[in-house]
Design an enzyme around this catalytic site. Structure first.
Site, short mmCIF file in Angstrom:
data_model
loop_
_atom_site.label_atom_id
_atom_site.label_comp_id
_atom_site.label_asym_id
_atom_site.label_seq_id
_atom_site.Cartn_x
_atom_site.Cartn_y
_atom_site.Cartn_z
N ASP A 1 1.50 -3.33 -8.07
CA ASP A 1 1.52 -4.03 -6.79
C ASP A 1 0.71 -3.26 -5.75
O ASP A 1 1.03 -2.12 -5.42
CB ASP A 1 2.98 -4.17 -6.32
CG ASP A 1 3.06 -4.78 -4.92
OD1 ASP A 1 2.89 -6.01 -4.80
OD2 ASP A 1 3.29 -4.02 -3.96
N TYR B 1 -3.36 -1.36 2.18
CA TYR B 1 -2.92 -0.05 1.69
C TYR B 1 -4.09 0.93 1.72
O TYR B 1 -5.16 0.66 1.19
CB TYR B 1 -2.38 -0.15 0.27
CG TYR B 1 -1.04 -0.86 0.16
CD1 TYR B 1 -0.32 -1.25 1.29
CD2 TYR B 1 -0.49 -1.15 -1.08
CE1 TYR B 1 0.90 -1.89 1.17
CE2 TYR B 1 0.72 -1.80 -1.20
CZ TYR B 1 1.41 -2.17 -0.08
OH TYR B 1 2.62 -2.82 -0.19
N ARG C 1 2.62 -10.55 5.41
CA ARG C 1 3.60 -10.83 6.46
C ARG C 1 3.24 -12.17 7.09
O ARG C 1 2.06 -12.52 7.17
CB ARG C 1 3.60 -9.73 7.53
CG ARG C 1 4.22 -8.42 7.06
CD ARG C 1 4.34 -7.39 8.17
NE ARG C 1 4.91 -6.14 7.69
CZ ARG C 1 6.20 -5.86 7.62
NH1 ARG C 1 7.08 -6.77 8.02
NH2 ARG C 1 6.62 -4.69 7.16
N SER D 1 10.19 -0.01 -0.86
CA SER D 1 11.00 1.13 -0.40
C SER D 1 12.39 1.14 -1.04
O SER D 1 13.40 1.22 -0.34
CB SER D 1 11.12 1.15 1.13
OG SER D 1 9.94 1.67 1.71
N GLY E 1 12.37 4.57 1.69
CA GLY E 1 11.23 5.30 2.20
C GLY E 1 11.23 6.75 1.76
O GLY E 1 10.61 7.60 2.40
N GLY F 1 7.18 3.84 -5.54
CA GLY F 1 6.09 4.28 -4.69
C GLY F 1 5.58 5.68 -4.97
O GLY F 1 4.64 6.13 -4.33
N SER F 2 6.18 6.37 -5.94
CA SER F 2 5.79 7.75 -6.21
C SER F 2 4.35 7.84 -6.68
O SER F 2 3.85 6.97 -7.39
CB SER F 2 6.71 8.37 -7.26
OG SER F 2 6.28 9.68 -7.58
N GLN F 3 3.68 8.92 -6.30
CA GLN F 3 2.32 9.20 -6.76
C GLN F 3 2.31 10.36 -7.76
O GLN F 3 1.25 10.86 -8.13
CB GLN F 3 1.42 9.53 -5.57
CG GLN F 3 1.31 8.41 -4.56
CD GLN F 3 0.74 7.13 -5.15
OE1 GLN F 3 -0.42 7.08 -5.54
NE2 GLN F 3 1.56 6.10 -5.25
N ARG G 1 7.48 11.54 -11.92
CA ARG G 1 8.44 10.70 -11.19
C ARG G 1 8.28 9.22 -11.57
O ARG G 1 9.25 8.47 -11.62
CB ARG G 1 8.24 10.86 -9.68
CG ARG G 1 8.67 12.21 -9.13
CD ARG G 1 10.18 12.26 -8.94
NE ARG G 1 10.62 13.55 -8.42
CZ ARG G 1 10.67 13.86 -7.14
NH1 ARG G 1 10.29 12.95 -6.23
NH2 ARG G 1 11.10 15.03 -6.75
#
Length: 277
Positions: free
Chosen positions: A28, A33, A106, A187, A191, A241-243, A247
């Protein structure tokens, strides 16, 4: 891919391969971004486009999702051909002919839902998207768009986590069940607040409730937080969302978590700060 940016193609590829190794196939992203990083608007899509170009077999192994309709500094723009132009720009950055799931990022309060629906329908008829969804929409906004859309809306993307429980009570998840919408939650770790350490008493309570389950099952707090969202009958899909490759791989541990109703409500009570009525 909210934090997906930079010039290191090897590192960017490693994140994707870590996801595939874990059985994660939904990727996603969004045109905005990267806006707050050094390469700016479109950076995440551009980087992922480079990864796809360098790994020709990757595209066929994933579900590619992107979002559009926010153009800084004017926040939201989806009137007339604007949304179509956003999607076409995403296709160019991603180096693909079609996006599997294209979501309105949005709602543009100045765009009639019929305009947005017409744009999505045109993109679908042209083969540039396979399905459409929305992000950060209220249930009423979803209903208004769906009323003008000649095909079924596929997804809704709200913020949802043990720290952000509004979708349980504002009708978002209820509507997803009613309309059979796929729920993609952003999130899911609040977050990152649930893994960084408690910044306030409420976060500490929720973390403690998650830890009770994690310790019993020999897993991580993050895995339990993902699993907590997934237990809901709408079957939300947490967007990791981890880079960090390790993880990303660990996120799949959420599928191993066994959670009772008492476990789930225990976390909810911690988030609410009051007992259930």
């Amino acid at each position: 891919m909210w934090r997906y940016h930079g010039d290191d193609l090897g590192a960017a590829t490693a994140r994707c391969m870590a996801a595939l190794e874990a059985g994660i196939t939904l990727f996603d992203t969004a045109d905005i971004y990267g806006f707050d990083h050094e390469h700016g608007f479109g950076a995440a899509e551009t980087l992922f486009g480079r990864v796809l170009a360098a790994n020709p077999g990757l595209r066929g192994q994933i579900v590619l999702a992107s979002k559009g309709g926010i153009q800084p500094p004017i926040p939201y723009h989806q009137r007339g051909e604007q949304l179509i132009a956003c999607c076409e720009a995403s296709l160019r950055r991603l180096n693909v002919d079609c996006i599997d799931l294209y979501q309105v990022h949005r709602p543009d309060l100045l765009a009639h839902p019929a305009e947005v629906a017409a744009a999505l329908d045109k993109l679908r008829q042209q083969g540039k998207i396979k399905a459409a969804g929305v992000s950060n929409y209220t249930p009423a906004q979803v209903a208004a768009l769906a009323a003008h859309l000649p095909f079924r809306l596929l997804s809704v993307q709200p913020e949802f986590s043990p720290l952000h429980i509004a979708p349980l009570f504002d009708g978002v998840l209820d509507q997803a069940l009613e309309r059979n919408l796929t729920v993609l939650t952003w999130s899911p770790l609040g977050g990152g607040g649930l893994v960084r350490g408690a910044a306030d008493a409420r976060t500490a309570r929720v973390a403690a409730a998650l830890d009770i389950i994690a310790h019993r099952q020999g897993t991580t707090r993050a895995a339990v937080a993902y699993a907590w969202a997934m237990v809901h009958p709408a079957r939300p899909i947490p967007l990791v969302g981890s880079q960090t490759p390790d993880r990303i791989r660990e996120a799949a541990d959420a599928l191993k978590v066994e959670m009772t109703g008492a476990d789930w409500y225990g976390v909810l009570v911690a988030a609410r700060g009051t007992p259930m009525p």
